[in-house]
Design a protein around this motif. Structure first.
Motif, PDB file in Angstrom:
ATOM      1  N   GLY A 186       0.813  -1.203   0.000  1.00 41.01           N
ATOM      2  CA  GLY A 186       0.000   0.000   0.000  1.00 41.01           C
ATOM      3  C   GLY A 186       0.848   1.254   0.000  1.00 41.01           C
ATOM      4  N   ALA A 187       1.969   1.201   0.707  1.00 44.04           N
ATOM      5  CA  ALA A 187       2.857   2.367   0.758  1.00 44.04           C
ATOM      6  C   ALA A 187       3.434   2.660  -0.619  1.00 44.04           C
ATOM      7  CB  ALA A 187       3.977   2.125   1.766  1.00 44.04           C
ATOM      8  N   LEU A 203       2.026   1.973  -3.471  1.00 45.32           N
ATOM      9  CA  LEU A 203       0.953   2.549  -4.279  1.00 45.32           C
ATOM     10  C   LEU A 203       0.750   4.027  -3.955  1.00 45.32           C
ATOM     11  CD1 LEU A 203      -1.833  -0.210  -4.323  1.00 45.32           C
ATOM     12  CD2 LEU A 203      -0.623   0.715  -6.293  1.00 45.32           C
ATOM     13  N   ARG A 204       0.749   4.349  -2.665  1.00 46.86           N
ATOM     14  CA  ARG A 204       0.499   5.725  -2.250  1.00 46.86           C
ATOM     15  C   ARG A 204       1.648   6.656  -2.647  1.00 46.86           C
ATOM     16  NH1 ARG A 204      -1.404   2.837   2.256  1.00 46.86           N
ATOM     17  NH2 ARG A 204       0.561   3.158   3.369  1.00 46.86           N
ATOM     18  N   ALA A 205       2.819   6.084  -2.825  1.00 44.60           N
ATOM     19  CA  ALA A 205       3.995   6.900  -3.140  1.00 44.60           C
ATOM     20  C   ALA A 205       4.065   7.311  -4.612  1.00 44.60           C
ATOM     21  CB  ALA A 205       5.265   6.142  -2.756  1.00 44.60           C
ATOM     22  N   GLU A 248      -1.730   1.663 -12.019  1.00 35.35           N
ATOM     23  CA  GLU A 248      -0.735   1.917 -10.975  1.00 35.35           C
ATOM     24  C   GLU A 248       0.002   0.632 -10.591  1.00 35.35           C
ATOM     25  OE1 GLU A 248      -3.715   5.124 -10.924  1.00 35.35           O
ATOM     26  OE2 GLU A 248      -3.861   2.946 -10.900  1.00 35.35           O
TER      27      GLU A 248
END
Length: 338
Positions: A19-20, A22-24, A300
């Motif tokens: 998840g990190a 993806l968020r980055a 993504e």
């Protein structure tokens, strides 16, 4: 029959950094250009199923059904195969290409049909049918493929069964609806594993009949994974590729009711911009039928898997070697009829 347990794909995306990562991703990043650059850098080929999001289909080197994508995987000279589909499809690519890096954007992109045929339970069930030729739908895990004599897809299942001697008893798994349709087309009686696809199982014959009253001039085209009551209403039944070809071959038909996953409508609309396409109503009450697993792959995640070279498909070598035999047999038997 014992109660079936659901086997999730191995290696699911449970790491804390997924998840990190993806968020980055910067919202200003041009994902399409970045993916194309990575593809050139990696000498990669991107394979996408018809049920993927339209933007993923448009970016892929090959878009097709399970048979076409297996054939593309078998022929590619790329160093890396990026499979925008579900877990069993990427496994099939790895079965055929043990020395290549095979990536799947999201390892949680499983398959309800494959999940409902756990290898341990399937192997125990097969013991009841010694002497039978075991035919399995490609929508199955590598471990189930390893127990098979021949793999088939919805494109070639009828033809392959017809190539077998009439006195050969057959076990067919894991889709019961496809199996029944093959029985009807070939006149062969087969022992069927009671599996099904959660998308195609949703199509409702009563709601479909009502929809046909609203579109009296529409042709109903359906995938053979649908239940028999739906197929009985269809004007044409075929694999995703066959449905797409049917649309292109009938310019006189201006409306189509489509009983399969809604992702195929993207290719149909490109092929026939003059036609109207209506998704058959599923039991869920929504206006379309979408596979939740197919849609786990996003632009993504496609970018991340290529940038970071993971998640990678890894198979036990003994299982891979045993699964390779029936997959190759399918490819050979399909080629023999061309």
């Amino acid at each position: 029959m014992q109660t079936l347990t659901i086997a999730r794909p191995s290696g699911a995306n449970t790491s804390d950094d997924f998840g990190a990562r993806l968020r980055a991703i910067s919202p200003t990043l041009d994902l399409e250009k970045s993916i194309q650059a990575l593809k050139r850098e990696m000498n990669a080929v991107i394979l996408a199923h018809y049920y993927q999001d339209s933007e993923v289909q448009d970016l892929a080197d090959h878009v097709g059904d399970s048979l076409a994508l297996a054939q593309a995987a078998a022929k590619t000279d790329a160093s890396v195969i990026v499979f925008c589909g579900v877990h069993f499809m990427a496994e099939t690519a790895k079965i055929l290409n043990p020395d290549k890096l095979v990536l799947l954007p999201d390892l949680d992109a499983g398959c309800s049909l494959a999940d409902r045929c756990p290898a341990d339970q399937y192997g125990e069930w097969l013991q009841q049918y010694p002497g039978h030729t075991v035919i399995n739908y490609i929508n199955s895990s590598a471990a189930v493929k390893a127990m098979s004599d021949i793999i088939v897809t919805s494109s070639n299942a009828v033809d392959i069964v017809q190539q077998l001697p009439a006195d050969v008893p057959i076990v067919f798994g894991p889709d019961r609806h496809l199996g029944r349709w093959v029985e009807r087309q070939t006149g062969r009686s087969m022992v069927l594993w009671p599996g099904f696809c959660i998308v195609h199982e949703q199509f409702n014959a009563r709601r479909l009949a009502k929809l046909r009253l609203d579109y009296p001039n529409a042709a109903l085209i359906a995938h053979p994974e649908c239940e028999e009551a739906v197929l009985d209403q269809a004007d044409y039944i075929g694999s995703t590729l066959a449905l797409l070809k049917y649309v292109g071959a009938h310019p006189e038909i201006k409306q189509f009711i489509v009983a399969t996953e809604v992702g195929i409508l993207h290719q149909m609309q490109q092929s026939r911009p003059d036609a109207e396409f209506v998704c058959s109503p599923p039991n869920s009450g929504c206006q379309c039928a979408t596979c939740p697993y197919m849609r786990l792959n996003t632009m993504e995640k496609l970018y991340l898997c290529m940038r970071d070279r993971r998640p990678e498909i890894v198979l036990d070598e003994d299982i891979r070697r045993r699964a390779l035999v029936p997959v190759q047999r399918m490819l050979e038997m399909s080629q023999a009829r061309k």
